[in-house]
Design a protein around this motif. Sequence first.
Motif, mmCIF file in Angstrom:
data_model
loop_
_atom_site.group_PDB
_atom_site.id
_atom_site.type_symbol
_atom_site.label_atom_id
_atom_site.label_comp_id
_atom_site.label_asym_id
_atom_site.label_seq_id
_atom_site.Cartn_x
_atom_site.Cartn_y
_atom_site.Cartn_z
ATOM 1 N N GLU A 1 0.840 -1.182 0.000
ATOM 2 C CA GLU A 1 0.000 0.000 0.000
ATOM 3 C C GLU A 1 0.882 1.242 0.000
ATOM 4 N N ARG B 1 -3.736 3.732 0.040
ATOM 5 C CA ARG B 1 -4.200 3.152 -1.221
ATOM 6 C C ARG B 1 -3.555 1.774 -1.351
ATOM 7 N N GLN B 2 -4.381 0.753 -1.430
ATOM 8 C CA GLN B 2 -3.871 -0.611 -1.514
ATOM 9 C C GLN B 2 -3.580 -0.994 -2.965
ATOM 10 N N HIS B 3 -2.579 -1.877 -3.112
ATOM 11 C CA HIS B 3 -2.196 -2.422 -4.413
ATOM 12 C C HIS B 3 -2.227 -3.945 -4.273
ATOM 13 N N PRO B 4 -3.426 -4.531 -4.231
ATOM 14 C CA PRO B 4 -3.545 -5.931 -3.805
ATOM 15 C C PRO B 4 -2.957 -6.954 -4.767
ATOM 16 N N ARG C 1 -13.626 -9.510 -6.367
ATOM 17 C CA ARG C 1 -12.928 -8.384 -5.739
ATOM 18 C C ARG C 1 -11.678 -8.866 -5.013
ATOM 19 N N MET D 1 -9.610 -7.183 -3.072
ATOM 20 C CA MET D 1 -9.507 -6.752 -1.681
ATOM 21 C C MET D 1 -10.377 -7.604 -0.764
ATOM 22 N N ARG D 2 -11.503 -8.064 -1.231
ATOM 23 C CA ARG D 2 -12.337 -8.932 -0.404
ATOM 24 C C ARG D 2 -11.586 -10.222 -0.064
ATOM 25 N N CYS E 1 -8.297 -10.500 -0.008
ATOM 26 C CA CYS E 1 -7.205 -10.110 0.888
ATOM 27 C C CYS E 1 -7.674 -10.071 2.336
ATOM 28 N N GLU E 2 -8.848 -9.511 2.543
ATOM 29 C CA GLU E 2 -9.397 -9.444 3.901
ATOM 30 C C GLU E 2 -9.640 -10.831 4.458
ATOM 31 N N HIS F 1 -0.947 -5.222 5.491
ATOM 32 C CA HIS F 1 -0.677 -4.123 4.572
ATOM 33 C C HIS F 1 0.705 -3.567 4.868
#
Length: 201
Positions: free
Chosen positions: A124, A133-136, A159, A161-162, A164-165, A171
Amino acid sequence: MTEPPPAVIIAGGAARRMGGGDKALLPLADGRVIDHLLMQLHPQAGRIAINANGDAARWADAGLPVLPDPVPDRPGPLAGLLAAMLWAERLSAERVVTVAGDTPFLPADFVARLAAAGECAIAETAGPDGHARQHPVCGLWPVAAAPALRATLARGERRVMRFCEAAGARHVRFGGGRPPPFFNINTPEDLAEAERFLAGR
């Protein structure tokens, strides 16, 4: 000394804002986008492969394995992450690094800092407004997460980011600078700006 993890360049996007084609193969300064990315990635990673669909021959001069999406219908970057995990598993690696194919200015300490953060981590930066700002797609993943990722895709989730969570990704904050460390090329204007960054080095 511990061997660095393998890495996969995620280059399966349709590049609609660039008029189609492969962003990683666009000319940039004295090479192509992928050439600049590989200059940054080679010193940091073990074996490297490319995730891309279609005719693999267009990547032949890169001299790297080409991994198509392991699921149908090109569902996006999560399919590339799954391809990376499955490939790394075949190499008997426990973790795999992924990077977006349109990010030619990868930080020199990218892999080391992700690896220091834990089993699963993503990059991020601070946005212009100061918010994170994330860069997943630029991350480090345990290959053991492949079954969960396959199930995620089967549910229709797209998604990044979903996922990633759900995976508990940490991060890792990278500083700014010029060029920005995860500057990505989405438009002709971005490509021109990348040229200016390189000309100013």
